[in-house]
Design a protein around this motif. Structure first.
Motif, PDB file in Angstrom:
ATOM      1  N   VAL A  50       0.907  -1.126   0.131  1.00  0.00           N
ATOM      2  CA  VAL A  50      -0.062  -0.068  -0.104  1.00  0.00           C
ATOM      3  C   VAL A  50       0.776   1.333  -0.106  1.00  0.00           C
ATOM      4  O   VAL A  50       0.661   2.025  -0.872  1.00  0.00           O
ATOM      5  CB  VAL A  50      -0.915  -0.090   1.368  1.00  0.00           C
ATOM      6  CG1 VAL A  50      -1.625   1.453   1.408  1.00  0.00           C
ATOM      7  CG2 VAL A  50      -2.314  -0.915   1.033  1.00  0.00           C
ATOM      8  N   ALA A  51       1.881   1.126   0.709  1.00  0.00           N
ATOM      9  CA  ALA A  51       2.900   2.378   1.033  1.00  0.00           C
ATOM     10  C   ALA A  51       3.677   2.594  -0.608  1.00  0.00           C
ATOM     11  O   ALA A  51       3.856   3.629  -0.754  1.00  0.00           O
ATOM     12  CB  ALA A  51       3.920   2.217   2.072  1.00  0.00           C
ATOM     13  N   GLN A  52       3.961   1.499  -1.103  1.00  0.00           N
ATOM     14  CA  GLN A  52       4.682   1.547  -2.470  1.00  0.00           C
ATOM     15  C   GLN A  52       3.871   1.875  -3.578  1.00  0.00           C
ATOM     16  O   GLN A  52       4.246   2.124  -4.595  1.00  0.00           O
ATOM     17  CB  GLN A  52       5.377   0.307  -2.779  1.00  0.00           C
ATOM     18  CG  GLN A  52       6.743   0.137  -1.902  1.00  0.00           C
ATOM     19  CD  GLN A  52       7.285  -0.826  -2.347  1.00  0.00           C
ATOM     20  OE1 GLN A  52       7.039  -2.033  -3.047  1.00  0.00           O
ATOM     21  NE2 GLN A  52       8.621  -1.335  -1.686  1.00  0.00           N
ATOM     22  N   ALA A  91      -2.367   3.952   4.054  1.00  0.00           N
ATOM     23  CA  ALA A  91      -2.424   4.698   2.776  1.00  0.00           C
ATOM     24  C   ALA A  91      -2.778   6.289   3.287  1.00  0.00           C
ATOM     25  O   ALA A  91      -2.467   6.770   2.268  1.00  0.00           O
ATOM     26  CB  ALA A  91      -3.925   4.235   2.439  1.00  0.00           C
ATOM     27  N   ALA A  92      -3.027   6.619   4.535  1.00  0.00           N
ATOM     28  CA  ALA A  92      -3.361   7.946   4.711  1.00  0.00           C
ATOM     29  C   ALA A  92      -2.201   8.681   5.254  1.00  0.00           C
ATOM     30  O   ALA A  92      -2.084   9.756   5.791  1.00  0.00           O
ATOM     31  CB  ALA A  92      -4.593   8.077   5.600  1.00  0.00           C
ATOM     32  N   ALA A  93      -0.846   7.754   5.507  1.00  0.00           N
ATOM     33  CA  ALA A  93       0.201   8.510   6.167  1.00  0.00           C
ATOM     34  C   ALA A  93       0.630   9.595   5.351  1.00  0.00           C
ATOM     35  O   ALA A  93       1.151  10.459   5.971  1.00  0.00           O
ATOM     36  CB  ALA A  93       0.972   7.352   6.136  1.00  0.00           C
ATOM     37  N   SER A 100       7.551   6.788   1.638  1.00  0.00           N
ATOM     38  CA  SER A 100       8.009   7.802   2.409  1.00  0.00           C
ATOM     39  C   SER A 100       8.383   7.530   3.953  1.00  0.00           C
ATOM     40  O   SER A 100       8.026   6.741   4.565  1.00  0.00           O
ATOM     41  CB  SER A 100       6.925   9.051   2.192  1.00  0.00           C
ATOM     42  OG  SER A 100       5.827   8.542   3.264  1.00  0.00           O
ATOM     43  N   ASP A 101       9.318   8.691   4.523  1.00  0.00           N
ATOM     44  CA  ASP A 101       9.399   8.421   5.945  1.00  0.00           C
ATOM     45  C   ASP A 101       8.047   8.476   6.922  1.00  0.00           C
ATOM     46  O   ASP A 101       7.909   7.656   7.649  1.00  0.00           O
ATOM     47  CB  ASP A 101      10.214   9.645   6.378  1.00  0.00           C
ATOM     48  CG  ASP A 101      11.760   9.728   5.911  1.00  0.00           C
ATOM     49  OD1 ASP A 101      12.142   8.418   5.575  1.00  0.00           O
ATOM     50  OD2 ASP A 101      12.244  10.619   5.948  1.00  0.00           O
ATOM     51  N   ALA A 102       7.121   9.123   6.354  1.00  0.00           N
ATOM     52  CA  ALA A 102       6.028   9.305   7.288  1.00  0.00           C
ATOM     53  C   ALA A 102       5.270   7.658   7.080  1.00  0.00           C
ATOM     54  O   ALA A 102       4.639   7.236   8.148  1.00  0.00           O
ATOM     55  CB  ALA A 102       4.840  10.197   6.563  1.00  0.00           C
ATOM     56  N   GLU A 103       5.104   7.310   5.796  1.00  0.00           N
ATOM     57  CA  GLU A 103       4.585   5.986   5.745  1.00  0.00           C
ATOM     58  C   GLU A 103       5.412   5.023   6.668  1.00  0.00           C
ATOM     59  O   GLU A 103       4.836   3.855   7.223  1.00  0.00           O
ATOM     60  CB  GLU A 103       4.682   5.417   4.220  1.00  0.00           C
ATOM     61  CG  GLU A 103       3.469   6.089   3.553  1.00  0.00           C
ATOM     62  CD  GLU A 103       3.586   5.997   1.944  1.00  0.00           C
ATOM     63  OE1 GLU A 103       2.617   6.109   1.159  1.00  0.00           O
ATOM     64  OE2 GLU A 103       4.888   5.741   1.547  1.00  0.00           O
ATOM     65  N   ARG A 104       6.700   4.995   6.638  1.00  0.00           N
ATOM     66  CA  ARG A 104       7.567   3.972   7.389  1.00  0.00           C
ATOM     67  C   ARG A 104       7.268   4.385   8.802  1.00  0.00           C
ATOM     68  O   ARG A 104       7.105   3.349   9.607  1.00  0.00           O
ATOM     69  CB  ARG A 104       9.257   4.377   7.074  1.00  0.00           C
ATOM     70  CG  ARG A 104       9.972   3.285   7.673  1.00  0.00           C
ATOM     71  CD  ARG A 104      11.501   3.415   7.155  1.00  0.00           C
ATOM     72  NE  ARG A 104      11.737   2.888   5.912  1.00  0.00           N
ATOM     73  CZ  ARG A 104      11.849   1.718   5.414  1.00  0.00           C
ATOM     74  NH1 ARG A 104      11.932   0.853   6.279  1.00  0.00           N
ATOM     75  NH2 ARG A 104      11.977   1.412   4.098  1.00  0.00           N
TER      76      ARG A 104
END
Length: 176
Positions: A73-75, A151-153, A81-85
């Motif tokens: 989902v993050a990719q 997904a909202a990160a 991104s750092d926020a997603e991580r």
């Protein structure tokens, strides 16, 4: 003369017995080689089946499956991104009770699993049977919440990812 004939007969019999022993040893070696070749063939066949399988299809742990789904989902919009991580690490620590090191190890492993850039919807489709068998209804709901948080990160709205998560929730029976 009869002694010479019996001596010649004994020598002939000894040569015949030695020749038959040699033939039996040769046959035993051939059978052993054939058995070894059959074992090797079976091992090669089993190895090829494992090698030709996607790493996603080898997942048998629902936590690893959840990690793969969050990374996918993050990719979906490019690099993580750092926020997603940070969100993924937080989700892993919160829901799985993992330490920072365990969370980072799981992320590294799952990033390797989805390195081939398989579509997020395809990953969800492949992992659905595993998650249906190994998780409870509550855990499925938590997984959908984890995916939505990932997904909202970034603060961006990606309609395709949200659609994939909604369809995945329906397939799991977790609600949207």
């Amino acid at each position: 003369m009869h002694i010479l004939v019996s001596l010649l007969g004994a020598v002939g019999m000894a040569v015949f017995i030695l020749w038959r022993i040699q033939q039996a040893a040769y046959l035993a070696r051939e059978v052993a080689d054939a058995t070894g070749n059959a074992k090797g063939l079976f091992r090669r066949w089993r190895w090829r089946r494992k090698v030709n399988v996607s790493p996603i299809d080898l997942i048998d742990d629902p936590r690893e499956a959840a990690g793969v789904l969050m990374i996918a989902v993050a990719q979906a919009d490019g690099r993580i991104s750092d926020a997603e991580r940070r969100v993924i690490v937080h989700q892993i620590k919160t829901f799985f009770g993992a330490t920072d090191d365990q969370a980072e190890a799981l992320i590294a492993q799952t990033e390797w699993t989805v390195r081939d850039g398989i579509d997020t919807a395809e990953i969800m489709r492949r992992l659905t049977p595993l998650l249906q068998k190994t998780t409870t209804q509550v855990q499925r709901g938590q997984l959908i919440a984890m995916l939505k948080a990932t997904a909202a990160a970034n603060g961006k709205h990606d309609g395709m990812v949200e659609f994939d998560i909604g369809r995945f929730a329906k397939q799991l029976g977790a609600g949207a």
